[in-house]
Scaffold this motif. Structure first.
Motif, PDB file in Angstrom:
ATOM      1  N   ASN A  79       0.848  -1.194   0.000  1.00  0.00           N
ATOM      2  CA  ASN A  79       0.000   0.000   0.000  1.00  0.00           C
ATOM      3  C   ASN A  79       0.895   1.260   0.000  1.00  0.00           C
ATOM      4  O   ASN A  79       2.108   1.151   0.182  1.00  0.00           O
ATOM      5  N   PRO A  80       0.304   2.457  -0.129  1.00  0.00           N
ATOM      6  CA  PRO A  80       1.129   3.679  -0.155  1.00  0.00           C
ATOM      7  C   PRO A  80       1.974   3.915   1.101  1.00  0.00           C
ATOM      8  O   PRO A  80       1.599   3.522   2.211  1.00  0.00           O
ATOM      9  N   CYS A 119      -2.776   1.919  -3.432  1.00  0.00           N
ATOM     10  CA  CYS A 119      -3.968   1.222  -2.923  1.00  0.00           C
ATOM     11  C   CYS A 119      -4.853   0.751  -4.071  1.00  0.00           C
ATOM     12  O   CYS A 119      -5.962   0.261  -3.836  1.00  0.00           O
ATOM     13  N   GLU A 137      -6.217  -3.036   3.386  1.00  0.00           N
ATOM     14  CA  GLU A 137      -6.673  -1.759   2.801  1.00  0.00           C
ATOM     15  C   GLU A 137      -8.136  -1.943   2.379  1.00  0.00           C
ATOM     16  O   GLU A 137      -8.450  -2.565   1.354  1.00  0.00           O
ATOM     17  N   SER A 139     -10.544  -0.181   1.096  1.00  0.00           N
ATOM     18  CA  SER A 139     -11.104   0.217  -0.207  1.00  0.00           C
ATOM     19  C   SER A 139     -10.736  -0.807  -1.275  1.00  0.00           C
ATOM     20  O   SER A 139     -11.519  -1.097  -2.184  1.00  0.00           O
ATOM     21  N   GLY A 286      -7.681  11.741  -5.599  1.00  0.00           N
ATOM     22  CA  GLY A 286      -6.859  10.529  -5.741  1.00  0.00           C
ATOM     23  C   GLY A 286      -6.911   9.627  -4.537  1.00  0.00           C
ATOM     24  O   GLY A 286      -5.928   8.974  -4.188  1.00  0.00           O
ATOM     25  N   CYS A 287      -8.055   9.566  -3.900  1.00  0.00           N
ATOM     26  CA  CYS A 287      -8.262   8.598  -2.820  1.00  0.00           C
ATOM     27  C   CYS A 287      -9.550   7.864  -3.121  1.00  0.00           C
ATOM     28  O   CYS A 287     -10.608   8.478  -3.068  1.00  0.00           O
ATOM     29  N   PRO A 288      -9.476   6.562  -3.415  1.00  0.00           N
ATOM     30  CA  PRO A 288      -8.286   5.768  -3.715  1.00  0.00           C
ATOM     31  C   PRO A 288      -7.524   6.294  -4.940  1.00  0.00           C
ATOM     32  O   PRO A 288      -8.075   7.038  -5.735  1.00  0.00           O
ATOM     33  N   HIS A 289      -6.278   5.854  -5.066  1.00  0.00           N
ATOM     34  CA  HIS A 289      -5.410   6.313  -6.146  1.00  0.00           C
ATOM     35  C   HIS A 289      -6.118   6.297  -7.503  1.00  0.00           C
ATOM     36  O   HIS A 289      -6.834   5.354  -7.835  1.00  0.00           O
ATOM     37  N   CYS A 344      -0.277   9.300  -0.291  1.00  0.00           N
ATOM     38  CA  CYS A 344      -1.560  10.005  -0.426  1.00  0.00           C
ATOM     39  C   CYS A 344      -1.659  11.035   0.690  1.00  0.00           C
ATOM     40  O   CYS A 344      -0.866  11.010   1.640  1.00  0.00           O
ATOM     41  N   VAL A 346      -3.685  11.341   3.087  1.00  0.00           N
ATOM     42  CA  VAL A 346      -4.026  10.844   4.433  1.00  0.00           C
ATOM     43  C   VAL A 346      -2.808  10.237   5.124  1.00  0.00           C
ATOM     44  O   VAL A 346      -2.628  10.408   6.332  1.00  0.00           O
ATOM     45  N   LYS A 364     -13.803   9.123   1.452  1.00  0.00           N
ATOM     46  CA  LYS A 364     -12.934   8.446   2.413  1.00  0.00           C
ATOM     47  C   LYS A 364     -11.961   9.442   3.047  1.00  0.00           C
ATOM     48  O   LYS A 364     -11.770   9.458   4.259  1.00  0.00           O
TER      49      LYS A 364
HETATM   50 FE1  F3S Z   1      -5.547   4.958  -0.763  1.00  0.00          FE
HETATM   51 FE2  F3S Z   1      -4.680   6.776   0.900  1.00  0.00          FE
HETATM   52 FE3  F3S Z   1      -7.185   6.707   0.240  1.00  0.00          FE
HETATM   53  S1  F3S Z   1      -4.073   4.660   0.867  1.00  0.00           S
HETATM   54  S2  F3S Z   1      -7.662   4.583  -0.167  1.00  0.00           S
HETATM   55  S3  F3S Z   1      -5.476   7.126  -1.153  1.00  0.00           S
HETATM   56  S4  F3S Z   1      -6.406   7.030   2.287  1.00  0.00           S
END
Ligand code: F3S
Length: 392
Positions: A79-80, A119, A137, A139, A286-289, A344, A346, A364
């Motif tokens: 994962n990231p 991710c 992960e 997602s 870009g969450c998820p990527h 990312c 987060v 998310k």
């Molecule tokens: Fe991925 Fe970061 Fe979101 S790991 S699911 S971009 S919180």
């Protein structure tokens, strides 16, 4: 839980300390959830990579495993991390953080785990349908079960790593067909226009269902990225690891409870994801990527515009996607946006970069950033995010 003779030998430590620890983790988990046996997996995806989220004790543990020369037995990915290694100028420059993040990745790599640092590993290689996986992960798990039709529980970092080293996982949860049946029908009466609407729906459904499995009735030709946002959000506010959105689907009984989601429910979900009406100093997508398709879409929206001096525009993806979307990445960067990889918003230190208000089209991120990053959030559509980040 039944163990074969070979598995017992690993449990007794005949293959070394690391494999023994891994086997003990799997047996403990299997016993806890009444698994009957271990089953082979096609791949493992491991979370717990960013130094920001795992801290020092976990580094010692991962390094100790790697020192005993254990190797992953199946395709395994990461994962990231907490740092974008291609854009260090965008990251906090603390040497200590860099060194610790390097140690984590080095230890995983020495166990044969690929540092793809994303991710969305399924954009690099899709798992086979009905293959058993051990993916962490949440997602990623939602996407694998619901969109790709693979079978994986929501692993934590340590159990996914243990499964990678053994090449197996305990047979419980959604590895068993009887646990993959829908418990409830969610009738979606609200109109869903874009990915942010799907994310808000996911937050709402996750909150009311917790770990029940929904069939979402009324989704009209959702794109794969909409489903990705929906699943990521549902797994943030709830505990489910699978949802259905097409018929036929397996049902727990012939008469399932029905829940309705209307425009008011959606409005409340949106409101719960914004904590301020101040102007953002970072816009994050870009969450998820992101997929290559999402990068293209952003590039087309931003073409000919300029990112404001007082706003950072971050778009996160994997190196794999960034390379394949090079032309669109260039269009975004000409406008002043940054297409980052390996990390990312987060799991890196955005507060320390001076960010107080984060605007995002990811439910998310909006759900987690106030607690995990200590920032205020604004939840909005992609169009609104682009509008807020550009000066013309
Ligand atoms: Fe991925 Fe970061 Fe979101 S790991 S699911 S971009 S919180």
């Amino acid at each position: 839980m039944y163990l074969s003779r070979e598995e017992e030998r690993i449990y007794e430590g005949e293959k070394g300390w690391a494999y023994q620890v891994a086997m003990k983790i799997l047996v403990k988990l299997g016993d806890l959830f009444n698994a009957d046996r271990l089953i082979p997996i096609e791949s493992a995806h491991i979370s717990g990579v960013s130094y920001k989220t795992i801290g020092d004790a976990s580094i010692d543990f991962i390094e100790a495993l790697s020192r005993s020369e254990a190797k992953a037995r199946v395709e395994s990915t990461l994962n990231p991390a907490g740092i974008d290694y291609e854009h260090p100028e965008e990251m906090i420059g603390l040497l200590e953080i860099r060194e610790k993040q390097d140690r984590i990745i080095r230890a995983y790599k020495s166990m044969g785990i690929k540092p793809i640092l994303t991710c969305t590993p399924y954009y690099i290689k899709r798992p086979s349908e009905e293959a058993h996986l051990a993916w962490a992960e949440s997602s990623t798990v939602m996407y694998a079960n619901s969109v790709l039709h693979s079978w994986t529980n929501r692993e934590g970092g340590p159990s996914a790593l243990a499964a990678a080293l053994i090449g197996k996982t305990p047979n419980y949860g959604v590895h068993r067909p009887e646990n993959r049946r829908a418990d409830v029908i969610v009738k979606v009466e609200a109109e869903l226009k874009d990915e942010a609407d799907y994310g808000a729906l996911g937050i709402y459904v996750g909150r009311i269902l917790r770990d029940e499995i929904p069939f979402l009735d009324g989704l009209r030709h959702p794109s794969e990225s909409s489903l990705k946002h929906l699943g990521a959000a549902m797994a943030s506010s709830g505990m489910a690891s699978i949802f259905y959105y097409k018929t036929p689907y397996p049902k727990r009984s012939d008469k399932l409870e029905v829940i309705r989601v209307d425009a008011d429910d959606m409005r409340r979900a949106y409101e719960s994801l914004s904590t301020t009406s101040e102007k953002p100093d970072m816009v994050y997508i870009g969450c998820p990527h992101c997929s290559a398709e999402e990068i293209r879409n952003i590039a087309e929206k931003i073409k000919g515009r300029k990112v404001r001096e007082d706003v950072k525009l971050w778009i996160c993806t994997s190196r794999y996607v960034r390379e394949r979307a090079a032309e669109h990445v260039r269009m975004i960067e000409v406008a002043g946006g940054k297409v980052l990889v390996d990390t990312c918003a987060v799991v890196t230190w955005i507060k320390e970069l001076g960010v107080d208000v984060l605007m995002t089209n990811s439910a998310k991120t909006a759900f987690y950033a106030p607690t995990m990053n200590g920032v205020e959030t604004i939840y909005a559509s992609l169009d609104e995010c682009i509008e807020a980040s550009c000066s013309n």
